[in-house]
Design an enzyme around this catalytic site. Structure first.
Site, PDB file in Angstrom:
ATOM      1  N   GLU A   1       1.380 -14.150 117.862  1.00 17.38           N
ATOM      2  CA  GLU A   1       2.711 -13.743 118.288  1.00 17.38           C
ATOM      3  C   GLU A   1       2.878 -12.209 118.231  1.00 17.38           C
ATOM      4  O   GLU A   1       2.652 -11.588 117.182  1.00 17.38           O
ATOM      5  CB  GLU A   1       3.760 -14.439 117.404  1.00 17.38           C
TER       6      GLU A   1
ATOM      7  N   THR B   1       5.997 -16.415 125.124  1.00 20.75           N
ATOM      8  CA  THR B   1       4.826 -17.124 124.597  1.00 20.75           C
ATOM      9  C   THR B   1       4.298 -18.132 125.607  1.00 20.75           C
ATOM     10  O   THR B   1       3.094 -18.257 125.814  1.00 20.75           O
ATOM     11  CB  THR B   1       5.176 -17.892 123.294  1.00 20.75           C
TER      12      THR B   1
ATOM     13  N   ASP C   1       0.051 -12.480 122.329  1.00 20.67           N
ATOM     14  CA  ASP C   1       0.660 -13.191 123.474  1.00 20.67           C
ATOM     15  C   ASP C   1       1.422 -12.241 124.402  1.00 20.67           C
ATOM     16  O   ASP C   1       1.393 -12.373 125.616  1.00 20.67           O
ATOM     17  CB  ASP C   1       1.538 -14.381 123.021  1.00 20.67           C
ATOM     18  N   HIS C   2       2.104 -11.255 123.831  1.00 20.72           N
ATOM     19  CA  HIS C   2       2.895 -10.325 124.640  1.00 20.72           C
ATOM     20  C   HIS C   2       3.357  -9.170 123.765  1.00 20.72           C
ATOM     21  O   HIS C   2       3.138  -9.171 122.561  1.00 20.72           O
ATOM     22  CB  HIS C   2       4.103 -11.025 125.278  1.00 20.72           C
TER      23      HIS C   2
HETATM   24  C1  GP9 Z   1       8.262 -20.794 119.679  1.00 22.14           C
HETATM   25  C2  GP9 Z   1       7.608 -19.573 120.204  1.00 22.14           C
HETATM   26  C3  GP9 Z   1       8.646 -18.607 120.617  1.00 22.14           C
HETATM   27  O1  GP9 Z   1       7.632 -21.966 119.993  1.00 22.14           O
HETATM   28  O2  GP9 Z   1       6.757 -19.875 121.243  1.00 22.14           O
HETATM   29  O3  GP9 Z   1       8.078 -17.393 120.975  1.00 22.14           O
HETATM   30  P1  GP9 Z   1       8.687 -16.527 122.185  1.00 22.14           P
HETATM   31  O4  GP9 Z   1       8.505 -17.305 123.447  1.00 22.14           O
HETATM   32  O5  GP9 Z   1      10.122 -16.256 121.872  1.00 22.14           O
HETATM   33  O6  GP9 Z   1       7.846 -15.280 122.148  1.00 22.14           O
HETATM   34 MN    MN Z   2       5.768 -15.023 121.715  1.00 23.47          MN
END
Ligand code: GP9
Ligand code: MN
Length: 417
Positions: free
Chosen positions: A43, A85, A260-261
């Site tokens: 994340e 995500t 992820d980002h």
């Molecule tokens: C929760 C998670 C949220 O399942 O994927 O992350 P986000 O999309 O807010 O970065």
């Molecule tokens: Mn995310």
């Protein structure tokens, strides 16, 4: 669902299997044949923290070790849009682009895909995802079936543990996942999605172990929280890898780790920008989308730092190549990132980056209003130099949108029958 003519369906097929794009014997094809695959998607992990110190302390000592001992891609970019995500997952799983509005996970969850997990499954892999959150979030429990995921371990499949942010802490999540993975028959494919470093990056005080003197002002709170939080996640990843090594899995498994980002916080002149050295518009653009990618391949002893440009859309085809599944006729848009060529990473808004150029589109979508940068001279250059790559990017985005809107992979398969 939109209806497309047979001609349009065939055009999509041709685009997807374009031999020039998939050209040449992909480097490292089959080098990890039938090995397990673990994809660790972290994340909000950005590249600017890697190999960086703050007040003489390493922020990510364990990932720095990966950068020195494994394969580290320094010019790897995230291509997500509003689906955050889920867009990063979508890029990995389908090698198509996320949608311009909404989220592909919500809008196209019942489409046909030539997905990474399904391809692995068809070649004898068991396929599973670990993410300690509500299974319906981002529509995961629906779309994972479509991707060929055998088992989705979501929040209720984990034992309760101390919470950080939205869920149980990453260390516990990763170690519990690894316990389950160890019991799996090989080869397996496991996608682990962490959560502790989610915005606004707040973690319990006892985990805030770095000395962040000099960053104590109120306006630095997000930066501070981010650095503490990534430092925490880094040690969790370290424990996960140590246990993989101890149990022998490390020698049997291809491991990819990437962010992820972005954090969404890198703005002109703020602490994120200053700390990462982004002191002009070009560096800001690069830094904002830049995520680290580490690849561990069993038996590959030589550490490598790879500087050519690649993006998340390339992950699926790369993994298939490594484990020896040919990608030539796959309905995927990405390509093996180990092939050193002048690749283009296209973003959802039509901006793009190559080894030499970066084009920054404006929200109005008018080409000439955007800026074309020469990455070597670091200056704004003649807009016309970015034109052909931009057109190619727009065409590819449109093709990807058509594939989703018309469920064209299914249509292609029907035509093939
Ligand atoms: C929760 C998670 C949220 O399942 O994927 O992350 P986000 O999309 O807010 O970065
Ligand atoms: Mn995310």
């Amino acid at each position: 669902k939109k209806v497309y003519t047979e001609e349009e369906i065939l055009a999509a097929q041709e685009w997807l299997t374009d031999t020039e794009r998939a050209s040449g014997q992909p480097e490292m094809f089959g080098i990890a044949k039938k090995k397990n695959v673990i994809v660790l998607q972290v994340e909000a992990l950005q590249n600017f923290v890697i190999n960086k110190e703050i007040n003489n302390q390493e922020i990510t000592p364990y990932m720095n070790k990966l950068a020195n001992e494994e394969i580290y891609f320094t010019n790897f970019y995230e291509q997500t849009a509003l689906g955050r995500t889920s867009d990063a997952e979508f890029l990995l799983n389908t090698s198509l682009y996320p949608t311009a509005s909404g989220s592909a996970y919500m809008l196209y969850s019942e489409n046909q895909f030539d997905s990474l997990p399904m391809n692995l499954k068809n070649n004898g892999y068991s396929t599973n995802v670990f993410h300690a959150y509500n299974p319906s979030f981002w529509n995961r429990y629906i779309i994972y079936k479509q991707f060929g995921i055998d088992e989705f371990y979501s929040v209720d499949d984990f034992e309760d543990a101390e919470a950080i942010g939205w869920s149980i802490n990453d260390e516990s999540m990763l170690m519990q996942s690894l316990d389950k993975i160890k019991a799996m028959e090989e080869p397996f494919y496991s996608h682990l999605i962490t959560l502790s470093s989610h915005h606004p990056f707040e973690i319990p005080e006892k985990y805030q172990t770095l000395n962040l003197e000099g960053y104590t002002s109120y306006s630095d709170r997000h930066f501070r929280n981010y650095i503490h939080s990534i430092h925490y996640v880094d040690q969790a990843i370290g424990k996960f890898i140590d246990e993989m090594k101890r149990s022998g899995l490390w020698d049997e498994t291809v491991v990819l780790i990437y962010g992820d980002h972005n954090t969404g916080f890198m703005d002109e002149g703020n602490t994120f920008a200053r700390f990462s050295g982004a002191d002009n518009a070009l560096a800001l653009q690069e830094g904002d989308k830049s995520i680290p990618l580490f690849v561990h391949i069993p038996g590959e002893e030589n550490p490598q730092v790879i500087n050519h440009v690649a993006g998340q859309i390339d992950l699926g085809p790369t993994i298939l190549d490594l484990v020896g599944i040919p990608t030539t006729n796959k309905y995927m848009l990405g390509e093996n990132i180990f092939v050193n060529k002048d690749r283009q990473v296209t973003y959802r808004d039509g901006s793009f980056v190559t080894n030499d150029l970066l084009y920054d589109a404006t929200p109005d979508g008018i080409y000439d209003n955007g800026k074309c940068y020469d990455r070597e001279s670091r200056q704004v250059t003649d807009t016309s130099l970015c034109k052909s790559s931009h057109e190619l990017g727009i065409k590819e985005l449109r093709m990807s949108d058509n594939i989703l809107d018309g469920n064209l992979i299914l249509e292609i398969l029907n035509l093939e029958k």
